[in-house]
Design a protein around this motif. Structure first.
Motif, short mmCIF file in Angstrom:
data_model
loop_
_atom_site.label_atom_id
_atom_site.label_comp_id
_atom_site.label_asym_id
_atom_site.label_seq_id
_atom_site.Cartn_x
_atom_site.Cartn_y
_atom_site.Cartn_z
N GLN A 250 0.83 -1.20 0.00
CA GLN A 250 0.00 0.00 0.00
C GLN A 250 0.87 1.25 0.00
O GLN A 250 0.55 2.25 -0.66
CB GLN A 250 -0.92 0.02 1.23
CG GLN A 250 -2.11 -0.93 1.17
CD GLN A 250 -3.25 -0.40 0.28
OE1 GLN A 250 -3.07 0.55 -0.46
NE2 GLN A 250 -4.39 -1.07 0.37
N SER A 251 1.94 1.19 0.76
CA SER A 251 2.84 2.33 0.86
C SER A 251 3.47 2.64 -0.51
O SER A 251 3.54 3.80 -0.94
CB SER A 251 3.90 2.02 1.91
OG SER A 251 4.88 3.01 1.93
N TYR A 252 3.90 1.59 -1.22
CA TYR A 252 4.42 1.81 -2.58
C TYR A 252 3.32 2.31 -3.52
O TYR A 252 3.54 3.19 -4.34
CB TYR A 252 5.04 0.52 -3.14
CG TYR A 252 6.54 0.49 -2.94
CD1 TYR A 252 7.37 1.34 -3.67
CD2 TYR A 252 7.12 -0.35 -2.01
CE1 TYR A 252 8.74 1.34 -3.49
CE2 TYR A 252 8.50 -0.36 -1.81
CZ TYR A 252 9.30 0.49 -2.56
OH TYR A 252 10.65 0.51 -2.36
N ARG A 253 2.13 1.74 -3.37
CA ARG A 253 1.04 2.15 -4.23
C ARG A 253 0.73 3.65 -4.06
O ARG A 253 0.47 4.35 -5.04
CB ARG A 253 -0.21 1.32 -3.87
CG ARG A 253 -1.35 1.45 -4.85
CD ARG A 253 -2.58 2.02 -4.21
NE ARG A 253 -3.69 2.06 -5.15
CZ ARG A 253 -4.02 3.15 -5.85
NH1 ARG A 253 -3.33 4.27 -5.71
NH2 ARG A 253 -5.03 3.14 -6.69
N GLU A 254 0.80 4.13 -2.82
CA GLU A 254 0.50 5.53 -2.57
C GLU A 254 1.58 6.46 -3.13
O GLU A 254 1.27 7.50 -3.71
CB GLU A 254 0.31 5.78 -1.07
CG GLU A 254 -1.10 5.41 -0.62
CD GLU A 254 -1.20 5.09 0.86
OE1 GLU A 254 -0.47 5.70 1.66
OE2 GLU A 254 -2.00 4.20 1.22
N VAL A 255 2.83 6.06 -2.96
CA VAL A 255 3.91 6.89 -3.51
C VAL A 255 3.82 6.93 -5.03
O VAL A 255 4.01 7.99 -5.65
CB VAL A 255 5.29 6.37 -3.05
CG1 VAL A 255 6.41 7.09 -3.77
CG2 VAL A 255 5.43 6.55 -1.54
#
Lengths: 287, 287
Positions: A250-255
């Motif tokens: 999720q963190s990668y998806r948001e960035v």
């Protein structure tokens, strides 16, 4: 002739490979036991063991070492059913991918029978004795979970076994630590692989895949019965790992969605540096 | 001597390997261009190409084929800067992991210069000419995205190139379809790998990892600059894939946490059967 006896119970992919890899191990005679007539016929024809038998009592009666190579529930059932059939002073061990449940199951054994949990970190996505091969364990880790009171001579025997079958090293730990780490290094890899294969793109992507896709999804062709048991016997650790993974994804998806290239570069640099700090040589790396 | 000239612009891991793999390809003289003195010195010493030069004008002036092997932005910049320096009638191609952005960038070329997008589905987690090897492309897919108006003779040339460097097959598609599928088969694999390596267990798991972990995380040691560009040039498709993956992982997490073994078995059976239906042979499988 006063050979010692090494019994392998269950001649599937791992048990069959173990029997083949153990050929010539010290002065042991290898006896292989399986309930499947087809497996026994294959084992006889290919001389997988010195003796093969469908009779568990015959296999373990004289055995100095008994290695249980069935699925987890099969191991637990065998321990219960044959608790009083092992030779006093013998060592019982296994090859199972979870250790707390197996060590707890082995508590039923009489005091005269030692138990050391064992997990060779090897395998393929295939099943059955027809896919077994003697080189399976070469370069892999052998994990041992001895009891606090295990005979040091038995631990030493397992260490020599690891060397004989070609393992890279022998790692001793507790069942709890084994299961916590294996949820991450093994069980989660299998959940990732099947999840990737649940994607609708799976059947249209042929011709467009490289080694990263093959490497990640290889183990998705898993033995569903075996892995249902392994996952079910380690659910709290596995769900914790999955929650953490989903958070990192999720963190990668948001960035990514945010469109800030510098932030993405910084994040990728951190992750890639972490990987570079961990040297994980193995028998299956490219080049 | 009336050899044709094949210019490789950028002698990194892929460009260097391509130069090595192209040795003996028809009647082409290979000219390699790079801006790094260290790369040029290495290329000269190891005879990676017939001629090496730091001068892009020299490299492309006489070239019948120009293959752009830089990072995506480097390719886009080179096309803009040298749009008028290519020989009329020549073919320009590339090796980039995204195709829509590159095909759009190539629109700047004059009508006399053909462009065919190319993506060899090969690579390692290492960078630079010192890690290049001639066998890199053996057994892998070569993807081509010709323009609708590309010269059939140029397409045929690229197909012969794929055969010469040892590719398993040559797959033609549109840039849009390439990018949509590659988000799944390649870009998502890299996001998974770095996300797994962001886990706090990474530094304590050594000794407990097998081939599934090595296979999944190998590509995490990626070139952060390169992959920042690749991800950024294909963000909508990649975030869609990640959302689907996270959904599938959540679905497994819920079945696990629910404790229904039959439901877990059924779900794993479906996923494993999907994988078994997709045969993905490659150069890097176990055995």
């Amino acid at each position: 002739m006063n050979k010692k006896t090494f019994a392998i119970i269950g001649l599937g992919l791992i048990g069959g490979s173990m029997a083949l890899a153990l050929k010539g191990f010290e002065d042991f005679r290898i006896i292989g036991m399986d309930t499947s007539p087809a497996t026994l016929a294959f084992a006889r024809e290919h001389e997988v063991a010195d003796v093969v038998t469908p009779d568990p009592a015959e296999a373990i009666r004289e055995a100095d070492v008994v290695m249980l190579c069935m699925h987890p529930q099969g191991i637990l059932d065998f321990l219960q059913e044959h608790r009083d059939h092992f030779k006093p002073g013998c060592l019982v061990t296994d090859v199972c991918g979870v250790k707390s449940a197996i060590m707890a199951g082995a508590e039923c054994l009489p005091e005269t029978v030692d138990f050391i949990g064992c997990h060779p970190m090897a395998g393929t996505e295939f099943s059955g004795i027809q896919n077994a091969f003697a080189e399976m364990f070469q370069g892999s880790h052998l994990i041992l979970t001895p009891r606090p009171g295990s005979d040091p001579a038995h631990v030493a025997l397992m260490e020599r076994l690891g060397e004989h079958i070609g393992c890279r090293d022998v790692v001793k730990t507790t069942p709890e630590r084994h299961d916590q780490i294996l949820a991450y290094t093994s069980q989660m890899m299998h959940i990732i692989a099947v999840s990737v294969c649940d994607d609708e793109n799976l059947f249209t992507c042929k011709g467009f895949e490289g080694s990263s896709f093959r490497g990640c999804t290889r183990v998705a062709a898993l033995d569903a019965g075996l892995w249902t048991q392994l996952f079910s016997l380690n659910t709290p650790a596995l769900t914790t790992c999955l929650d953490e993974l989903i958070g990192h994804l999720q963190s990668y998806r948001e960035v990514l969605a945010g469109g800030d290239r510098q932030a993405l570069l910084d994040k990728l640099t951190v992750s890639a540096d972490r990987k570079r700090q961990v040297d994980l040589p193995g028998p299956d790396l490219l080049q």
